[in-house]
Enzyme design. Structure first.
Site, mmCIF file in Angstrom:
data_model
loop_
_atom_site.group_PDB
_atom_site.id
_atom_site.type_symbol
_atom_site.label_atom_id
_atom_site.label_comp_id
_atom_site.label_asym_id
_atom_site.label_seq_id
_atom_site.Cartn_x
_atom_site.Cartn_y
_atom_site.Cartn_z
ATOM 1 N N GLY A 46 0.753 -1.232 0.000
ATOM 2 C CA GLY A 46 0.000 0.000 0.000
ATOM 3 C C GLY A 46 0.787 1.288 0.000
ATOM 4 O O GLY A 46 0.206 2.368 -0.150
ATOM 5 N N CYS A 51 -14.950 5.526 -28.213
ATOM 6 C CA CYS A 51 -16.210 6.270 -28.266
ATOM 7 C C CYS A 51 -16.852 6.371 -26.882
ATOM 8 O O CYS A 51 -17.943 5.834 -26.632
ATOM 9 C CB CYS A 51 -17.155 5.625 -29.263
ATOM 10 S SG CYS A 51 -16.589 5.776 -30.967
ATOM 11 N N GLU A 52 -16.165 7.001 -25.965
ATOM 12 C CA GLU A 52 -16.628 7.270 -24.610
ATOM 13 C C GLU A 52 -16.077 8.627 -24.185
ATOM 14 O O GLU A 52 -14.882 8.895 -24.368
ATOM 15 C CB GLU A 52 -16.090 6.219 -23.619
ATOM 16 C CG GLU A 52 -16.478 4.791 -23.904
ATOM 17 C CD GLU A 52 -17.824 4.416 -23.307
ATOM 18 O OE1 GLU A 52 -18.395 5.259 -22.577
ATOM 19 O OE2 GLU A 52 -18.290 3.303 -23.579
ATOM 20 N N ARG A 81 2.607 -1.569 -6.206
ATOM 21 C CA ARG A 81 2.654 -0.288 -6.908
ATOM 22 C C ARG A 81 4.023 0.365 -6.809
ATOM 23 O O ARG A 81 4.549 0.876 -7.802
ATOM 24 C CB ARG A 81 1.583 0.643 -6.332
ATOM 25 C CG ARG A 81 1.445 1.957 -7.073
ATOM 26 C CD ARG A 81 0.571 2.922 -6.282
ATOM 27 N NE ARG A 81 -0.707 2.351 -5.928
ATOM 28 C CZ ARG A 81 -1.826 2.464 -6.648
ATOM 29 N NH1 ARG A 81 -1.804 3.147 -7.773
ATOM 30 N NH2 ARG A 81 -2.955 1.921 -6.239
ATOM 31 N N TYR A 132 -0.804 -1.392 -12.558
ATOM 32 C CA TYR A 132 -2.232 -1.325 -12.883
ATOM 33 C C TYR A 132 -2.470 -0.668 -14.236
ATOM 34 O O TYR A 132 -3.484 -0.011 -14.449
ATOM 35 C CB TYR A 132 -3.008 -0.598 -11.764
ATOM 36 C CG TYR A 132 -2.745 -1.214 -10.415
ATOM 37 C CD1 TYR A 132 -3.283 -2.457 -10.105
ATOM 38 C CD2 TYR A 132 -1.922 -0.589 -9.486
ATOM 39 C CE1 TYR A 132 -3.021 -3.050 -8.878
ATOM 40 C CE2 TYR A 132 -1.649 -1.173 -8.260
ATOM 41 C CZ TYR A 132 -2.205 -2.403 -7.960
ATOM 42 O OH TYR A 132 -1.925 -3.003 -6.753
ATOM 43 N N GLU A 181 3.936 -6.814 1.160
ATOM 44 C CA GLU A 181 3.466 -7.139 -0.191
ATOM 45 C C GLU A 181 3.362 -5.887 -1.058
ATOM 46 O O GLU A 181 2.279 -5.511 -1.510
ATOM 47 C CB GLU A 181 2.115 -7.852 -0.097
ATOM 48 C CG GLU A 181 2.218 -9.200 0.603
ATOM 49 C CD GLU A 181 0.885 -9.697 1.143
ATOM 50 O OE1 GLU A 181 -0.121 -8.957 1.037
ATOM 51 O OE2 GLU A 181 0.845 -10.807 1.694
ATOM 52 N N PRO A 182 4.468 -5.210 -1.304
ATOM 53 C CA PRO A 182 4.427 -4.030 -2.171
ATOM 54 C C PRO A 182 4.223 -4.422 -3.632
ATOM 55 O O PRO A 182 4.751 -5.433 -4.108
ATOM 56 C CB PRO A 182 5.809 -3.399 -1.968
ATOM 57 C CG PRO A 182 6.698 -4.553 -1.616
ATOM 58 C CD PRO A 182 5.829 -5.502 -0.826
ATOM 59 N N ARG A 213 -6.701 3.792 -15.642
ATOM 60 C CA ARG A 213 -6.645 4.455 -14.335
ATOM 61 C C ARG A 213 -7.252 5.868 -14.333
ATOM 62 O O ARG A 213 -7.999 6.211 -13.421
ATOM 63 C CB ARG A 213 -5.209 4.496 -13.808
ATOM 64 C CG ARG A 213 -4.618 3.121 -13.515
ATOM 65 C CD ARG A 213 -3.276 3.221 -12.800
ATOM 66 N NE ARG A 213 -3.449 3.695 -11.437
ATOM 67 C CZ ARG A 213 -3.165 4.943 -11.050
ATOM 68 N NH1 ARG A 213 -2.676 5.831 -11.915
ATOM 69 N NH2 ARG A 213 -3.358 5.298 -9.806
#
EC number: 4.1.1.20
Length: 421
Positions: free
Chosen positions: A239, A346-347, A278, A375, A275-276, A314
């Protein structure tokens, strides 16, 4: 720190010009730096030096086998959250006794595969899961090593979609019920309790929420030992945040995180697992895209790229910020203008940035999204029948494509037409 820097007016990935990679593999693509991956892993390993510890990379951040193998050869374990991730870790050569299995919805088949292939521990998230794992373990004639994930009801002060340690989140069991849940685990012959698990969220930029959670874990450790449980392992999750902009306040460093762990938990004599994900992978990767059009709109201009929300979701999903820079270094005095930077999907949500100040750019120019290693590729899709984009790994002056771009035929041929059509 990362290894994506300008040299002689051009962006390099370590010792390779990014434009050279683009010329060979096309755009868009992801590019990872081996040196950055290893540096960030070692920062965590060194932060816990002197303590019995294991750094288990949270492979949901970026799970290409080349990345896994790079980290495993440096000594990393793996944190997996699905049967597919477990299979990837094994295929990358990670031994089962260095794999931790997390996640709220483990199935019987996933449990069986991990017990047969080898597992360091299961981080259990509920009492029903505990009962099912006991049944699966007994059917195989083995004992499953387990921790129970406790929810400490600590506000991680992060984005609501990546907070996991509050009472309303789906993760873990309330810490107030931990003693009774551990008592039940001790009664199940297919389980062997080895420790406690906690994880309060992702992209934390302050150590205080960690500290509050770990103090509760320390109290629980002492209480469970009084109850007769052999608590010798503490899984503290991951985290720790990363800087997504070059101007914001820097999150705590791994060395500061490690010092806090020593202060709060060092006297317990437990093996520490972290548990890294990111922080190891995030700044180790960029996404490179090409400007297709520069479009003048009503009161604003648009940069339309060939990369889209299906390639990097993201910003659309989390309102996430990524620094976006041209591959050719702009002149220091170059006048900047605001652009909405968008993709071709197309969004309306296919927007990477609004009114972002950029130096002069033109159709055909390349841009890089910084801090896209975590991610990014793992959350990509083939929405609009847009092929998954290549992944490239750089090491020094070498690079290799570690995931190829599929052809339209390969995508379309996965479909099966029923016999009645």
């Amino acid at each position: 720190m990362d290894h994506f820097l300008y040299h002689n007016g051009a962006l390099y990935a370590e010792d390779v010009p990014v434009a050279e990679i683009a010329a060979q593999v096309g755009t868009p693509f992801y590019c990872y730096s081996t040196a950055t991956l290893l540096r960030h892993y070692r920062l965590f390993d060194e932060a816990l030096a002197g303590m019995n510890h294991v750094v288990c990379y949270a492979m949901k951040a970026a799970s290409n086998q080349a990345i896994l193998k790079t980290l495993a050869e440096a000594g990393a374990g793996m944190d997996v959250v699905s049967g597919g991730e477990y299979a990837r870790a094994i295929a990358a050569g990670v031994p089962g006794d260095r794999i931790v299995f997390s996640g709220v919805g483990k199935t019987r088949d996933e449990m069986r595969a991990a017990l047969e292939g080898g597992i360091r521990q299961f981080n259990l998230e509920s009492e029903p899961e505990m009962e099912v794992l006991n049944e699966v373990a007994l059917s195989l004639g083995v004992q499953a090593p387990v921790t129970v994930r406790v929810n400490p009801d600590v506000d991680a002060k992060t984005h609501a979609k990546i907070a996991t340690g509050k009472s309303e989140n789906k993760f873990g069991i309330p810490i107030a019920r931990a003693r009774e849940v551990y008592a039940r685990a001790a009664q199940l012959p297919g389980l062997r309790v080895v420790g406690i698990d906690v994880h309060i969220g992702s992209q934390l930029t302050d150590l205080e929420p960690f500290r509050l959670a770990y103090r509760k874990v320390a109290e629980l450790t002492r209480a469970l030992r009084e109850d007769g449980h052999d608590i010798h392992r503490l899984d503290l999750g991951g985290g720790l945040g990363i800087p997504y902009t070059r101007s914001n306040e820097a999150p705590p460093l791994p060395i500061e995180y490690g010092a806090m762990i020593r202060e709060e938990l060092g006297d317990l004599g437990c093996e520490i697992e972290i548990e890294p994900g990111r922080l190891i992978a995030g700044n180790a990767g960029i996404m490179v895209s090409k400007v297709v059009y520069v479009k003048s709109g009503e009161g604003r201009d648009f940069l339309i790229l060939d990369g889209a929300m299906n390639d990097l979701v993201r910003p659309a999903m989390y309102e996430a910020h990524h620094d976006i820079i041209p591959i050719i270094e702009p002149e220091a005095a170059a006048e900047q203008r605001p652009y909405d930077i968008v993709g071709p999907v197309c969004e309306t949500g296919d927007t990477f940035a609004k009114q972002r100040m950029m130096p002069p750019v033109a159709a055909g120019d390349l841009v890089a999204f910084r801090s896209a290693g975590a991610y990014g590729a793992v959350m990509s899709s083939e929405y609009n029948t847009r092929p998954l984009i290549p992944e490239v790994l750089v090491k020094g002056d070498q690079f290799a494509v570690i995931r190829s771009r599929p052809t339209f035929d390969e995508i379309i041929n996965r479909d099966t037409i029923p016999s009645w059509l």
